[in-house]
Scaffold this motif. Structure first.
Motif, PDB file in Angstrom:
ATOM      1  N   TYR A 127       1.280  -0.942   0.161  1.00 19.76           N
ATOM      2  CA  TYR A 127       0.144   0.202   0.082  1.00 19.76           C
ATOM      3  C   TYR A 127       0.424   1.212  -0.365  1.00 19.76           C
ATOM      4  N   ALA A 128       1.826   1.175   0.623  1.00 21.59           N
ATOM      5  CA  ALA A 128       2.515   2.445   1.423  1.00 21.59           C
ATOM      6  C   ALA A 128       3.522   2.461  -0.273  1.00 21.59           C
ATOM      7  N   SER A 129       3.607   1.119  -1.201  1.00 27.68           N
ATOM      8  CA  SER A 129       4.587   1.560  -2.725  1.00 27.68           C
ATOM      9  C   SER A 129       3.473   1.941  -4.071  1.00 27.68           C
ATOM     10  N   ALA A 130       1.875   2.269  -3.805  1.00 24.29           N
ATOM     11  CA  ALA A 130       1.192   2.139  -4.061  1.00 24.29           C
ATOM     12  C   ALA A 130       1.157   4.100  -4.336  1.00 24.29           C
ATOM     13  N   VAL A 131       1.098   4.469  -3.236  1.00 27.70           N
ATOM     14  CA  VAL A 131       1.082   5.855  -3.105  1.00 27.70           C
ATOM     15  C   VAL A 131       2.309   6.445  -3.471  1.00 27.70           C
ATOM     16  N   GLN A 132       3.881   6.444  -3.239  1.00 26.79           N
ATOM     17  CA  GLN A 132       4.865   6.229  -3.466  1.00 26.79           C
ATOM     18  C   GLN A 132       5.019   6.355  -5.228  1.00 26.79           C
ATOM     19  N   CYS A 133       3.971   4.895  -6.295  1.00 30.41           N
ATOM     20  CA  CYS A 133       4.059   4.982  -7.130  1.00 30.41           C
ATOM     21  C   CYS A 133       2.923   6.094  -7.990  1.00 30.41           C
ATOM     22  N   TYR A 134       2.328   6.116  -7.223  1.00 29.28           N
ATOM     23  CA  TYR A 134       1.108   6.961  -7.656  1.00 29.28           C
ATOM     24  C   TYR A 134       1.885   8.941  -7.947  1.00 29.28           C
ATOM     25  N   LEU A 135       2.367   9.774  -6.870  1.00 35.98           N
ATOM     26  CA  LEU A 135       3.148  10.276  -6.662  1.00 35.98           C
ATOM     27  C   LEU A 135       4.259  10.527  -7.787  1.00 35.98           C
ATOM     28  N   ILE A 166      -4.434   7.728 -14.143  1.00 34.29           N
ATOM     29  CA  ILE A 166      -2.581   7.672 -14.141  1.00 34.29           C
ATOM     30  C   ILE A 166      -2.022   5.578 -15.395  1.00 34.29           C
ATOM     31  N   SER A 167      -1.517   6.066 -16.142  1.00 37.52           N
ATOM     32  CA  SER A 167      -0.841   4.778 -17.181  1.00 37.52           C
ATOM     33  C   SER A 167      -0.788   3.628 -16.190  1.00 37.52           C
ATOM     34  N   ARG A 168      -1.651   2.793 -16.546  1.00 36.64           N
ATOM     35  CA  ARG A 168      -2.093   1.102 -15.267  1.00 36.64           C
ATOM     36  C   ARG A 168      -0.163   1.195 -16.085  1.00 36.64           C
ATOM     37  N   GLU A 169       0.208   0.656 -17.012  1.00 32.28           N
ATOM     38  CA  GLU A 169       1.628   0.522 -17.547  1.00 32.28           C
ATOM     39  C   GLU A 169       2.033   0.411 -16.968  1.00 32.28           C
ATOM     40  N   ASP A 170       2.373   1.987 -16.167  1.00 31.16           N
ATOM     41  CA  ASP A 170       3.425   2.278 -15.965  1.00 31.16           C
ATOM     42  C   ASP A 170       3.254   2.426 -14.541  1.00 31.16           C
ATOM     43  N   PHE A 171       2.404   2.279 -13.968  1.00 32.98           N
ATOM     44  CA  PHE A 171       2.281   2.293 -12.370  1.00 32.98           C
ATOM     45  C   PHE A 171       2.690   1.009 -12.274  1.00 32.98           C
ATOM     46  N   GLU A 172       1.973  -0.111 -12.662  1.00 34.19           N
ATOM     47  CA  GLU A 172       2.638  -1.492 -12.440  1.00 34.19           C
ATOM     48  C   GLU A 172       3.796  -1.971 -12.989  1.00 34.19           C
ATOM     49  N   GLU A 173       4.279  -1.609 -13.596  1.00 35.97           N
ATOM     50  CA  GLU A 173       6.289  -1.249 -13.928  1.00 35.97           C
ATOM     51  C   GLU A 173       6.601  -0.535 -12.562  1.00 35.97           C
TER      52      GLU A 173
END
Length: 238
Positions: A127-135, A166-173
């Motif tokens: 979950y913390a990673s998801a926040v940092q990737c979103y930012l 936001i880009s799903r591809e970039d977020f997943e990467e």
């Protein structure tokens, strides 16, 4: 026992202590990335604030609010806590309205992450990673993203890209990069603070430039939060 023997014993004890703490320091230096980075950058002020004063690190993370405001609010989020969810839903929008949007304070997010979760890259780490990737991908709806994460199962996190544009591809990467042994530095720092300082979530740390924090645990009332912030403002002459 004569004085020479006593002196010799004392000297040996001192040498043994120096050797012991030297070994401990070397081991800590090699395993503690904050200590290593601070030393290599000769950032002794950061070392003092963190290792001596035990102030949570905020210098390298995103915040909301007035750039020049010295009042700092650090919210420690626990994505597996119902109390944390309740606090975030009830208090953060009000805090944002009163102090952040008006530029009176900065709001930082930190995360309760155990060393085990950091090592296994599971649970709160995700979950913390998801926040940092979103930012990192330019996301700006920080409060709404946190609120939505509280309602989202781990397996459905990637689907949030549909709601937050936001880009799903970039977020997943980005998520895969974090999981495959290259996590964001701020996530490591939060884990280290959980380990070293016994940081708890939910909690809100109200301070001046990240120091001299008044810590409120659980789901404190907005009036208590207001009083604590006001005390810092009075000290600053605001």
């Amino acid at each position: 026992m004569n004085k020479k023997v006593i002196t010799g014993v004392i000297v040996l004890l001192i040498l043994a202590s120096i050797i012991y703490y030297g070994i401990v320091l070397v081991l800590e230096y090699n395993s503690n990335l904050v200590l290593k980075e601070s030393y290599e950058n000769k950032d002794f002020n950061k070392m003092y604030n963190f290792f001596v004063l035990n102030n949570p690190l905020i210098s390298d993370r995103t915040y909301l609010g007035g750039k020049s405001s010295p009042v700092t609010l650090m919210v420690v989020v626990d994505f597996e806590s119902d109390t944390s969810k309740k606090f975030y839903y009830e208090k953060i929008p009000r805090i944002k309205e009163l102090y952040i949007d008006s530029g009176q304070a900065k709001l930082y997010h930190k995360y309760y992450i155990t060393p085990e979760e950091f090592d296994t890259k599971k649970g709160r780490f995700i979950y913390a990673s998801a926040v940092q990737c979103y930012l990192g991908l330019g996301g700006e709806e920080i409060v709404e993203f946190h609120k939505t994460l509280f309602e989202t199962a781990e397996k459905d996190i990637l689907a949030l890209t549909n709601s937050f544009v936001i880009s799903r591809e970039d977020f997943e990467e980005c998520m895969n990069k974090n999981i495959n042994n290259n996590p964001y530095k701020v996530i490591y720092e939060d884990m280290l603070e959980t380990k070293m300082f016994k940081i708890q979530g939910p909690s809100i740390h109200i301070g001046i430039d990240g120091r001299d924090n008044t810590v409120l645990f659980g789901n404190p009332s907005i009036s208590l939060i207001n009083r604590s912030i006001r005390q810092k403002q009075i000290r600053l002459g605001i």
